[in-house]
Design an enzyme around this catalytic site. Structure first.
Site, PDB file in Angstrom:
ATOM      1  N   LYS A   1       0.853  -1.178   0.000  1.00 37.26           N
ATOM      2  CA  LYS A   1       0.000   0.000   0.000  1.00 37.26           C
ATOM      3  C   LYS A   1       0.893   1.232   0.000  1.00 37.26           C
ATOM      4  CE  LYS A   1      -3.467   0.292   2.751  1.00 37.26           C
ATOM      5  NZ  LYS A   1      -4.279   0.866   1.636  1.00 37.26           N
ATOM      6  N   GLY A   2       0.296   2.368  -0.311  1.00 37.43           N
ATOM      7  CA  GLY A   2       1.057   3.602  -0.247  1.00 37.43           C
ATOM      8  C   GLY A   2       1.179   4.341  -1.553  1.00 37.43           C
ATOM      9  N   GLY A  37      -0.828   6.376  -2.595  1.00 32.19           N
ATOM     10  CA  GLY A  37      -1.234   7.736  -2.267  1.00 32.19           C
ATOM     11  C   GLY A  37      -0.424   8.351  -1.144  1.00 32.19           C
ATOM     12  N   GLU A  72      -2.513   4.564   7.417  1.00 30.41           N
ATOM     13  CA  GLU A  72      -3.276   3.369   7.044  1.00 30.41           C
ATOM     14  C   GLU A  72      -2.849   2.167   7.877  1.00 30.41           C
ATOM     15  OE1 GLU A  72      -4.129   4.371   2.321  1.00 30.41           O
ATOM     16  OE2 GLU A  72      -2.313   3.318   2.905  1.00 30.41           O
TER      17      GLU A  72
END
EC number: 5.3.1.6
Length: 238
Positions: A100-101, A103, A109
């Site tokens: 993830k990441g 954004g 998160e």
């Protein structure tokens, strides 16, 4: 009519909202699929189908959207627990490990996901991969004064790390925490996410990386079958 990928995202967002019950404290994720989930949640609150929901957002963007939709919000430090966190992912491997990441919100998160009793990931079928980091770079959030040093240390671990540059302003991307992001490609992808997560986070100057290891309870996958968007549910085996 929405394109096929958008239809898949809408399907999983709707399926995720069906898991929400009255009175829950919710972790509200970031990204395009999570945004659709927040919109669907706002509609259910407005219609009275859901009541007494409290949201904890993982990004400033999500905070603005939730507030505009009338979703009550609290800061992470103001809640004792999170019943359910729902978020997207950039990649999901067969063991439910994530990257993830995209954004640059992965620090918040991960804090929210690790606090939640259940963490449900919503993705379209393009995000399911056999091995992490072959198609999506691994984000590593670093202190501004340390990015060169961390870049060199990541090279020692077998990674090529580039400073993420902003698209709509001059200079690098700056996270909500005021830090910079290195996007990392590991030679051959990531074979042992748990080991690499620890190695990277132990480097001086690193705040957090985008590997989410052993956090996911369920993955909702949007897919197209006979031209119709549907949802496949994948649950982690203990």
């Amino acid at each position: 009519m929405a394109d096929l990928q958008t239809q898949m995202k809408q399907a999983v967002a709707a399926a995720a909202v069906e898991q929400i019950k009255d009175g829950m404290v919710l972790g509200l994720g970031s990204g395009s699929t999570a945004a659709l989930m927040i919109q669907a949640l706002g509609a259910k609150l407005a219609s009275g189908e859901l009541r007494e929901i409290v949201g904890v957002t993982t990004s400033f963007q999500g905070e603005v959207m939730a507030a505009e939709l009338g979703i009550p919000l609290r800061n992470l430090t103001a809640v004792d627990r999170i019943d359910l966190a729902i978020d997207g992912a950039d990649e999901v491997d067969p063991s439910f490990q994530l990257i993830k990441g995209g954004g640059a919100c992965h620090v918040q998160e991960k804090l929210v996901a690790s606090r939640a009793d259940r963490f449900v990931v919503v993705v379209d079928s393009t995000k399911i991969v056999d091995r992490l980091n072959l198609g999506f770079l691994l984000p590593v959030e670093v202190l501004p004064g340390a990015w060169r040093q961390v870049q060199g240390r990541l090279a020692e671990l077998g990674g090529i790390a580039d400073l993420r540059m902003a698209q709509c302003k001059a200079g690098p991307v700056v996270t909500d925490q005021g830090n910079l992001v290195l996007d990392v490609s590991m030679a051959g992808g990531i074979g042992d996410p748990e080991d690499l997560e620890c190695r990277i986070n132990n480097l001086p100057g690193v705040l957090e990386n985008g590997l989410f290891v052993n956090l996911t309870d369920e993955v909702l996958v949007g897919q197209i079958s006979d031209g119709v968007a549907g949802v496949r549910r994948l649950q982690r085996r203990e």
